[in-house]
Design a protein around this motif. Structure first.
Motif, PDB file in Angstrom:
ATOM      1  N   GLU A 116       0.842  -1.208   0.000  1.00  0.00           N
ATOM      2  CA  GLU A 116       0.000   0.000   0.000  1.00  0.00           C
ATOM      3  C   GLU A 116       0.866   1.242   0.000  1.00  0.00           C
ATOM      4  O   GLU A 116       0.561   2.230  -0.697  1.00  0.00           O
ATOM      5  N   GLU A 117       1.956   1.249   0.788  1.00  0.00           N
ATOM      6  CA  GLU A 117       2.833   2.410   0.849  1.00  0.00           C
ATOM      7  C   GLU A 117       3.483   2.674  -0.509  1.00  0.00           C
ATOM      8  O   GLU A 117       3.647   3.826  -0.930  1.00  0.00           O
ATOM      9  N   GLN A 118       3.870   1.597  -1.229  1.00  0.00           N
ATOM     10  CA  GLN A 118       4.510   1.772  -2.524  1.00  0.00           C
ATOM     11  C   GLN A 118       3.546   2.350  -3.551  1.00  0.00           C
ATOM     12  O   GLN A 118       3.966   3.017  -4.491  1.00  0.00           O
ATOM     13  N   PHE A 119       2.241   2.063  -3.395  1.00  0.00           N
ATOM     14  CA  PHE A 119       1.250   2.645  -4.306  1.00  0.00           C
ATOM     15  C   PHE A 119       0.965   4.113  -3.960  1.00  0.00           C
ATOM     16  O   PHE A 119       0.437   4.838  -4.795  1.00  0.00           O
ATOM     17  N   ARG A 120       1.287   4.535  -2.721  1.00  0.00           N
ATOM     18  CA  ARG A 120       1.017   5.915  -2.310  1.00  0.00           C
ATOM     19  C   ARG A 120       2.240   6.814  -2.454  1.00  0.00           C
ATOM     20  O   ARG A 120       2.110   8.023  -2.663  1.00  0.00           O
ATOM     21  N   GLU A 121       3.433   6.216  -2.307  1.00  0.00           N
ATOM     22  CA  GLU A 121       4.646   7.016  -2.365  1.00  0.00           C
ATOM     23  C   GLU A 121       4.865   7.529  -3.783  1.00  0.00           C
ATOM     24  O   GLU A 121       4.669   6.810  -4.763  1.00  0.00           O
ATOM     25  N   ALA A 125       4.791   5.137  -6.976  1.00  0.00           N
ATOM     26  CA  ALA A 125       3.377   5.035  -7.350  1.00  0.00           C
ATOM     27  C   ALA A 125       3.215   4.806  -8.843  1.00  0.00           C
ATOM     28  O   ALA A 125       2.442   3.946  -9.283  1.00  0.00           O
ATOM     29  N   LYS A 126       3.966   5.585  -9.649  1.00  0.00           N
ATOM     30  CA  LYS A 126       3.802   5.462 -11.103  1.00  0.00           C
ATOM     31  C   LYS A 126       4.204   4.072 -11.585  1.00  0.00           C
ATOM     32  O   LYS A 126       3.513   3.451 -12.405  1.00  0.00           O
ATOM     33  N   THR A 127       5.318   3.551 -11.083  1.00  0.00           N
ATOM     34  CA  THR A 127       5.775   2.221 -11.511  1.00  0.00           C
ATOM     35  C   THR A 127       4.746   1.149 -11.179  1.00  0.00           C
ATOM     36  O   THR A 127       4.392   0.307 -12.012  1.00  0.00           O
ATOM     37  N   ASN A 128       4.235   1.186  -9.933  1.00  0.00           N
ATOM     38  CA  ASN A 128       3.257   0.181  -9.524  1.00  0.00           C
ATOM     39  C   ASN A 128       1.945   0.337 -10.277  1.00  0.00           C
ATOM     40  O   ASN A 128       1.296  -0.645 -10.655  1.00  0.00           O
ATOM     41  N   THR A 129       1.558   1.608 -10.503  1.00  0.00           N
ATOM     42  CA  THR A 129       0.322   1.842 -11.266  1.00  0.00           C
ATOM     43  C   THR A 129       0.466   1.358 -12.695  1.00  0.00           C
ATOM     44  O   THR A 129      -0.444   0.729 -13.252  1.00  0.00           O
ATOM     45  N   ASP A 130       1.646   1.638 -13.294  1.00  0.00           N
ATOM     46  CA  ASP A 130       1.882   1.155 -14.658  1.00  0.00           C
ATOM     47  C   ASP A 130       1.838  -0.370 -14.713  1.00  0.00           C
ATOM     48  O   ASP A 130       1.338  -0.959 -15.686  1.00  0.00           O
ATOM     49  N   ASP A 131       2.368  -1.022 -13.677  1.00  0.00           N
ATOM     50  CA  ASP A 131       2.327  -2.492 -13.636  1.00  0.00           C
ATOM     51  C   ASP A 131       0.882  -2.994 -13.608  1.00  0.00           C
ATOM     52  O   ASP A 131       0.535  -3.975 -14.290  1.00  0.00           O
TER      53      ASP A 131
END
Length: 402
Positions: A116-121, A125-131
């Protein structure tokens, strides 16, 4: 006193200069402070305007540089918290969006999936969202490929499916026709299995096993049995045709034989008439049966042989009898007789009896001549006397005629 006044004058002059200098410096600081205030007001306004974009808020319109001017210092306590409130709302929305994106990744079983923190940081955030976007795109592509495969499979079954309904998950509209078609195919297949099993029983094939592993083998066994039965039918048909031809030929033969039998019956009637005439000549009745003529040397001819002992030589242990190779016996035919040669021969066993019913001994002929024969008594008999009766031993004891 004059010196003191001079000193004081100098000090006052110094203080005046210092005051002027400090006043100038204070003015410069005030000018810098006002410039910084204006920059800060512009930055706050720009920040509010940026956060207003696409968020539906209008905080930037309230926090204008003029509204944040130092002249409105008294109103800052009521206006500046709006920026913090907007920031909190954006953070809340950010967290909701980040959590939603992460849940989407979890739903499509994306692996690995950030925390969750990686999606908010901001840094991750962009990398995880792109994934997640890439995963959703792949998920959609797999769905589209699956829909196309289902459509192709349905088309092979003679059914056209609604691809849009499949993509939208409209089960009743998209899958019910497919399910009904499959149910119909399965029912037909079950019917085929039942029929094929019945055929297998009829044609003598092994009981079929229609699972996936043995399906082809079972069909081949049934096919081979049917072909075998067909070949037998063809062979039977051929044999039947051949038998029909033979029957036709035999019928022709039978007709020919019937004609021949008719002729033979006529000849038989004539022969029977002649036989009846012969029976009359022999003194027999017409209904009497003429006995079969004995063959020379037959058991019947030998059973009629009867002779006498004409010499007993006890010294050399032989006897002579009045039977020889020229001996004949008579067979009665009504008032006529036929003379037959019993063919007395060496090795024949002859019974010796006295007074017709007293068994004396058994002899074996060793030298048969024309009118008499020499025989050797077997060791199990009594003393043989001249005049004793001699006849052939039973047929099962006598050797075959030579």
């Amino acid at each position: 006193m004059k010196v003191v006044n001079v000193i004081l004058s100098i000090l006052i002059l110094i203080l005046a200069v210092a005051s002027a200098v400090f006043s100038f410096l204070l003015y410069e600081k005030r000018a810098q402070l006002l410039t910084g205030w204006e920059k800060m007001a512009a930055a706050v306004n720009q920040t509010a305007l940026e956060m207003d974009k696409g968020s539906g808020t209008k905080v930037g319109a309230e926090l204008t540089p003029e509204a944040l001017n130092h002249k409105n210092f008294a109103e800052l306590d009521s206006r500046l918290p709006k920026l913090a409130e907007q920031a909190r709302q954006l953070i809340t929305e950010r967290d909701m969006l980040a959590d939603a994106v992460r849940r989407i990744g979890s739903i499509i079983e994306l692996s690995p999936l950030g925390t969750e923190e990686q999606f908010r940081e901001l840094v991750s955030a962009k990398t995880n969202t792109d994934d997640v976007v890439a995963g959703v795109t792949a998920f959609r592509n797999r769905r589209d490929q699956l829909v196309k495969a289902v459509e192709a499979t349905a088309k092979r079954a003679g059914l056209t499916l609604d691809g849009a309904a499949l993509r939208n998950g409209d089960v009743n509209r998209a899958f019910k026709p497919f399910d009904d078609k499959i149910a119909s195919i399965l029912a037909q297949f079950q019917g085929y299995q039942t029929t094929l099993k019945a055929i297998a029983v009829v044609v003598g094939a092994p009981v079929p096993n229609f699972d996936e592993q043995h399906f082809s083998e079972s069909l081949k066994q049934i096919s081979d049995a049917v072909n075998g039965l067909k070949n037998k039918l063809n062979e039977t048909t051929r044999q039947l045709q051949e038998a029909t031809r033979k029957i036709a030929s035999l019928e022709q033969t039978v007709r020919s034989k019937d004609e021949e039998i008719g002729r033979k019956n006529e000849e038989a009637k004539k022969l029977n008439a002649q036989i009846n005439q012969l029976k009359v000549l022999l003194g027999l009745k017409v209904e009497d049966v003429i006995p079969e003529l004995w063959a020379p040397g037959s058991p019947e001819a030998r059973q009629a042989v009867v002779g006498k002992v004409i010499e007993v030589n006890r010294k050399f242990g032989f006897v002579a009898i009045d039977l020889g190779s020229n001996t004949v016996v008579e067979q009665a035919f009504g008032n006529k007789t036929a003379k037959l040669n019993p063919k007395n021969a060496n090795g024949m066993l002859m019974r010796v009896a006295r007074n017709q019913d007293e068994y004396v001994a058994t002899i074996r002929l060793t030298n048969v001549s024309g009118d008499c024969s020499i025989g050797e008594p077997l060791p199990d008999g009594k003393s043989i006397e001249v005049g004793d009766t001699v006849f052939v031993a039973p047929a099962e004891e006598a050797p075959a005629a030579q």
